[in-house]
Scaffold this active site. Structure first.
Site, PDB file in Angstrom:
ATOM      1  N   ASP A  60      48.129  34.326  41.478  1.00 31.44           N
ATOM      2  CA  ASP A  60      48.314  33.698  42.604  1.00 31.44           C
ATOM      3  C   ASP A  60      49.142  33.053  42.947  1.00 31.44           C
ATOM      4  O   ASP A  60      49.356  31.746  43.807  1.00 31.44           O
ATOM      5  CB  ASP A  60      47.464  32.465  41.669  1.00 31.44           C
ATOM      6  CG  ASP A  60      46.124  32.247  42.042  1.00 31.44           C
ATOM      7  OD1 ASP A  60      45.614  32.598  43.244  1.00 31.44           O
ATOM      8  OD2 ASP A  60      44.941  31.454  41.170  1.00 31.44           O
ATOM      9  N   GLN A  75      40.937  30.792  37.080  1.00 26.17           N
ATOM     10  CA  GLN A  75      40.740  30.142  37.613  1.00 26.17           C
ATOM     11  C   GLN A  75      40.590  28.380  37.819  1.00 26.17           C
ATOM     12  O   GLN A  75      40.360  28.457  36.965  1.00 26.17           O
ATOM     13  CB  GLN A  75      39.128  30.140  38.092  1.00 26.17           C
ATOM     14  CG  GLN A  75      38.059  29.291  39.314  1.00 26.17           C
ATOM     15  CD  GLN A  75      39.034  29.499  40.242  1.00 26.17           C
ATOM     16  OE1 GLN A  75      39.125  31.000  41.083  1.00 26.17           O
ATOM     17  NE2 GLN A  75      39.222  28.723  41.081  1.00 26.17           N
ATOM     18  N   LYS A 133      35.640  36.943  44.777  1.00 26.64           N
ATOM     19  CA  LYS A 133      36.744  37.373  44.266  1.00 26.64           C
ATOM     20  C   LYS A 133      37.166  38.674  43.679  1.00 26.64           C
ATOM     21  O   LYS A 133      38.089  40.026  43.952  1.00 26.64           O
ATOM     22  CB  LYS A 133      38.261  36.281  43.009  1.00 26.64           C
ATOM     23  CG  LYS A 133      38.597  35.140  44.273  1.00 26.64           C
ATOM     24  CD  LYS A 133      39.246  34.036  42.823  1.00 26.64           C
ATOM     25  CE  LYS A 133      40.283  33.020  44.202  1.00 26.64           C
ATOM     26  NZ  LYS A 133      40.383  32.041  42.839  1.00 26.64           N
TER      27      LYS A 133
END
Ligand code: NAP
Length: 283
Positions: A120, A97, A53
């Site tokens: 997300d 995460q 990422k």
């Protein structure tokens, strides 16, 4: 019949080029698109995902700010950090995460992220927006799958789509996206009876389970579009999906490979959500 390949790498490359152009335009206005990535603990898979990422962001000109915290971090400290990032106008996207260490409630943590920065797309506000057809951030994996269907000009209206797997991050939002395109959707899971009878009627199959060879050639209607979300290892330790690629490619009309299919698209869609969050903040 040999299926045509939907090349996730090639499509992701095009998407990244678009993100790069939009980043350049924002920077010309003095705005630096910034994604804060929070990693708590040292889960090996998470470390790899986070590294990707950060690299993907840098390659497209986005500023990725990686914040690493020890596995013993208190939940309240993480919540306080998220609140600070929510208030920081220089930060446009926040990604925590997962999985988080066991002392943390991941729902509570995700709900602490401001929906406008939830790149997300896991916050209930964004999940709800998808459900009721309002604008919001869509989770990257199913959004990437939808882009793959769009890339082949596949008309979803009136088609029967079977989604296998009902997780909150893949199967359920995928079903919603397909429904929004007026497909008829069957959402399957571990208690589904006679999965093969359902998939054999499907025009589109999205497999998101995490079981190698879950979908075999006999389960697929000739000409169907098969999207393989699964990430598994075969006996040789090589990455493979949920679909028996060698068998299914002889029956399907279109198929996504693993690797090189949904994976790179998931990564690309995070960049898209981040640039959209930045553009929205700049309006
Ligand atoms: P998950 O939360 O474990 O969900 C798996 C789903 O599969 C559950 O809904 C489960 O049913 C269902 N299932 C299990 N066995 C089944 C069976 N025999 N028949 C039908 N359904 C069955 O997994 P996830 O997070 O959605 O991920 C799914 C897979 O996609 C994993 O391999 C993951 O690594 C991969 N993935 C890939 C990407 C990417 O970027 N390529 C991104 C995310 C996930 P129940 O709900 O009844 O338990």
């Amino acid at each position: 019949m040999t299926a045509q390949l939907i090349d996730g790498n090639a499509l992701a490359r095009q998407i990244r080029a678009d993100v790069r152009a939009r980043t350049t335009a924002l920077k010309a206005r003095g705005i630096e698109p910034t994604l804060a990535i929070i990693l708590v603990g040292d889960d090996p898979a998470s470390q790899i995902y986070v590294k990707h990422k950060v690299n993907d962001s840098s390659e497209t000109g986005l500023n990725a700010r990686l914040e690493r915290y020890p596995a013993a971090m208190a939940e309240n400290d993480l919540l306080a950090r998220i609140h600070a990032l929510n208030a920081d106008t220089a930060v446009h996207g926040i990604l925590v995460q997962l999985p988080l260490p066991p002392q943390m409630d991941s729902h509570k943590v995700i709900e602490a992220i401001a929906p406008a920065k939830d790149v997300d797309g896991f916050h209930v506000s964004n999940a709800g927006a998808l459900m009721v057809g309002q604008r919001g951030f869509w989770p990257c994996t199913p959004h990437g799958c939808l882009k793959m269907l769009d890339s082949i000009g596949y008309p979803l209206r009136g088609k029967h789509a079977v989604v296998i797997g009902r997780s909150n991050i893949v199967g359920k939002p995928m079903a919603m996206m397909l429904l929004a395109r007026s497909a008829t959707v069957t959402l399957c899971h571990s208690a589904t009876r006679d999965l093969a009878a359902l998939t054999a009627q499907a025009d589109v199959i999205v497999a998101a389970v995490g079981k190698r060879n879950l979908l075999t050639a006999e389960m697929v209607k000739p000409g169907a579009v098969v999207i393989d979300v699964g990430m598994n290892r075969n006996d040789a330790g090589k990455l493979c999906g949920d679909v028996d690629f060698e068998g299914v490619k002889n029956v399907a009309g279109w198929i996504t490979p693993v690797p090189g299919g949904v994976g790179p698209m998931t990564r690309a869609m995070l960049l898209v959500n981040t640039i959209e969050a930045t553009e929205a903040a700049a309006r």
